[in-house]
Scaffold this active site. Structure first.
Site, PDB file in Angstrom:
ATOM      1  N   GLY A 105     -41.573  54.390  -5.134  1.00 44.23           N
ATOM      2  CA  GLY A 105     -40.043  55.318  -6.494  1.00 44.23           C
ATOM      3  C   GLY A 105     -39.725  54.604  -7.409  1.00 44.23           C
ATOM      4  O   GLY A 105     -39.534  52.988  -7.890  1.00 44.23           O
TER       5      GLY A 105
ATOM      6  N   GLN B 160     -34.507  53.904 -14.997  1.00 39.28           N
ATOM      7  CA  GLN B 160     -35.860  52.472 -14.609  1.00 39.28           C
ATOM      8  C   GLN B 160     -36.496  52.746 -16.362  1.00 39.28           C
ATOM      9  O   GLN B 160     -36.908  52.340 -16.703  1.00 39.28           O
ATOM     10  CB  GLN B 160     -36.313  52.496 -14.045  1.00 39.28           C
ATOM     11  CG  GLN B 160     -35.488  51.972 -12.144  1.00 39.28           C
ATOM     12  CD  GLN B 160     -36.487  51.807 -11.174  1.00 39.28           C
ATOM     13  OE1 GLN B 160     -36.747  52.738 -10.753  1.00 39.28           O
ATOM     14  NE2 GLN B 160     -36.992  50.723 -10.876  1.00 39.28           N
TER      15      GLN B 160
ATOM     16  N   CYS C 261     -38.168  45.760  -5.825  1.00 44.78           N
ATOM     17  CA  CYS C 261     -37.327  46.713  -7.337  1.00 44.78           C
ATOM     18  C   CYS C 261     -38.615  46.655  -7.911  1.00 44.78           C
ATOM     19  O   CYS C 261     -38.553  45.529  -8.438  1.00 44.78           O
ATOM     20  CB  CYS C 261     -36.234  46.188  -7.540  1.00 44.78           C
ATOM     21  SG  CYS C 261     -35.660  48.092  -9.057  1.00 44.78           S
ATOM     22  N   LEU C 262     -38.634  47.756  -8.673  1.00 49.34           N
ATOM     23  CA  LEU C 262     -39.872  47.617  -9.935  1.00 49.34           C
ATOM     24  C   LEU C 262     -39.112  46.915 -11.225  1.00 49.34           C
ATOM     25  O   LEU C 262     -39.815  46.496 -11.782  1.00 49.34           O
ATOM     26  CB  LEU C 262     -40.173  48.907 -11.072  1.00 49.34           C
ATOM     27  CG  LEU C 262     -41.751  49.322  -9.764  1.00 49.34           C
ATOM     28  CD1 LEU C 262     -41.611  51.345  -9.940  1.00 49.34           C
ATOM     29  CD2 LEU C 262     -42.377  48.815  -9.133  1.00 49.34           C
TER      30      LEU C 262
ATOM     31  N   HIS D  58     -32.500  53.798  -2.142  1.00 47.83           N
ATOM     32  CA  HIS D  58     -32.230  53.200  -3.283  1.00 47.83           C
ATOM     33  C   HIS D  58     -32.478  53.005  -4.127  1.00 47.83           C
ATOM     34  O   HIS D  58     -31.618  53.041  -5.242  1.00 47.83           O
ATOM     35  CB  HIS D  58     -33.654  52.063  -2.957  1.00 47.83           C
ATOM     36  CG  HIS D  58     -33.655  51.461  -4.050  1.00 47.83           C
ATOM     37  ND1 HIS D  58     -34.201  49.614  -4.274  1.00 47.83           N
ATOM     38  CD2 HIS D  58     -34.619  51.666  -5.312  1.00 47.83           C
ATOM     39  CE1 HIS D  58     -34.459  48.993  -4.540  1.00 47.83           C
ATOM     40  NE2 HIS D  58     -34.393  50.342  -6.333  1.00 47.83           N
ATOM     41  N   GLU D  59     -32.747  54.449  -4.313  1.00 47.84           N
ATOM     42  CA  GLU D  59     -32.936  55.608  -5.596  1.00 47.84           C
ATOM     43  C   GLU D  59     -32.077  56.257  -6.364  1.00 47.84           C
ATOM     44  O   GLU D  59     -31.566  55.949  -7.604  1.00 47.84           O
ATOM     45  CB  GLU D  59     -34.644  56.653  -5.635  1.00 47.84           C
ATOM     46  CG  GLU D  59     -35.741  55.839  -6.020  1.00 47.84           C
ATOM     47  CD  GLU D  59     -35.527  54.473  -6.417  1.00 47.84           C
ATOM     48  OE1 GLU D  59     -35.958  54.125  -7.579  1.00 47.84           O
ATOM     49  OE2 GLU D  59     -36.532  54.029  -5.964  1.00 47.84           O
TER      50      GLU D  59
ATOM     51  N   HIS E 141     -30.076  53.523  -8.381  1.00 46.40           N
ATOM     52  CA  HIS E 141     -29.708  53.299  -9.775  1.00 46.40           C
ATOM     53  C   HIS E 141     -29.066  54.660 -10.388  1.00 46.40           C
ATOM     54  O   HIS E 141     -28.586  54.086 -11.619  1.00 46.40           O
ATOM     55  CB  HIS E 141     -31.509  53.375  -9.722  1.00 46.40           C
ATOM     56  CG  HIS E 141     -32.122  53.011  -9.697  1.00 46.40           C
ATOM     57  ND1 HIS E 141     -31.978  51.528 -10.033  1.00 46.40           N
ATOM     58  CD2 HIS E 141     -32.973  52.277  -9.038  1.00 46.40           C
ATOM     59  CE1 HIS E 141     -33.678  50.428 -10.003  1.00 46.40           C
ATOM     60  NE2 HIS E 141     -33.678  50.826  -8.758  1.00 46.40           N
TER      61      HIS E 141
HETATM   62 CO    CO Z   1     -35.343  50.185  -7.888  1.00 46.83          CO
END
Ligand code: CO
Length: 168
Positions: A46, A51, A95-96, A137-138, A141
Site C-alpha cells: 500500500g 508518502q 511501512c515504506l 494503515h493507508e 497516513h
Molecule cells: Co505506511
C-alpha cells in the site's frame, strides 16, 4: 509514468492532515500511475499520497486475495472513508516510510471503505485480512499518523532477520 521518491519518517509531510482531492484530472491520474509504479518497485502492499509528498487524500492498496492465477489488483481509493470494521487481527506490520522496522499492530479483520475512483465515481469496497489491515494503515497516513504510534511492541532484529551465524 515515473517513480516518485518515498519520504521517510523524518519528513514533516507525513504528519500533516491531507486535503480532499477535488480535481479528477490528468494530473491526478499521473499521480496515481506514478504511485503504482513506485509501490510495485518498492515491493509494498500500500502507498498513500503523502508518502510521496502530495498532501491529498488518495491511497493505493494492493488486493492480494485474488483467485489463483489471476493478477493482483491495485485499488485506487480517493477521498476514502471507513464505513464499517469488524473482527480483529494481531500481526506484524511495516511501512515504506519506516524502512526496516516492524511492529505488532491490532487491526480489524474486515473493513468496508467508501471512496471515489480516479474519475470521481463513488464506490464501496470490502477487504479482509491483509487487505483490511492495509486499508486501515493507508487511511491513517491521510490524517498524519504512522503505524508506529499503534504498535503494541516493535519486533527485535532477531525476530525480523533471524539469529546471525548458524551452520559453518
Ligand atoms: Co505506511
Amino acid at each position: 509514468m515515473a517513480l516518485r521518491n518515498i519520504l521517510t519518517k523524518e519528513d514533516k509531510s507525513l504528519y500533516k492532515v491531507c486535503r480532499p482531492v477535488v480535481k479528477f484530472d490528468a494530473r491526478l491520474h499521473q499521480l496515481l500511475d506514478d504511485m503504482a509504479d513506485t509501490l510495485i518497485k518498492a515491493n509494498g502492499v500500500g502507498l498513500a499520497a503523502p508518502q510521496v509528498g502530495i498532501l491529498r487524500r488518495a491511497v493505493l492498496v494492493i488486493e492480494t486475495n485474488v483467485e489463483e492465477g489471476e493478477d493482483e489488483v491495485i485499488l485506487e481509493l480517493i477521498n476514502p472513508e471507513l464505513v464499517e470494521t469488524s473482527g480483529e487481527q494481531v500481526g506484524a506490520e511495516g511501512c515504506l516510510s519506516v524502512p526496516g522496522e516492524y511492529g505488532i499492530v491490532r487491526r480489524p479483520d474486515h473493513a468496508v471503505v467508501k471512496a471515489q475512483d480516479r474519475n470521481g465515481e463513488w464506490f464501496e469496497y470490502a477487504g479482509d485480512g491483509l487487505t483490511a489491515r492495509c486499508i486501515c494503515h493507508e487511511l491513517e497516513h491521510l490524517d498524519g499518523h504512522l503505524f508506529t504510534e499503534k504498535c503494541e511492541r516493535m519486533l527485535t532484529h532477531e525476530e525480523i532477520y533471524g539469529t546471525e551465524g548458524g551452520e559453518e
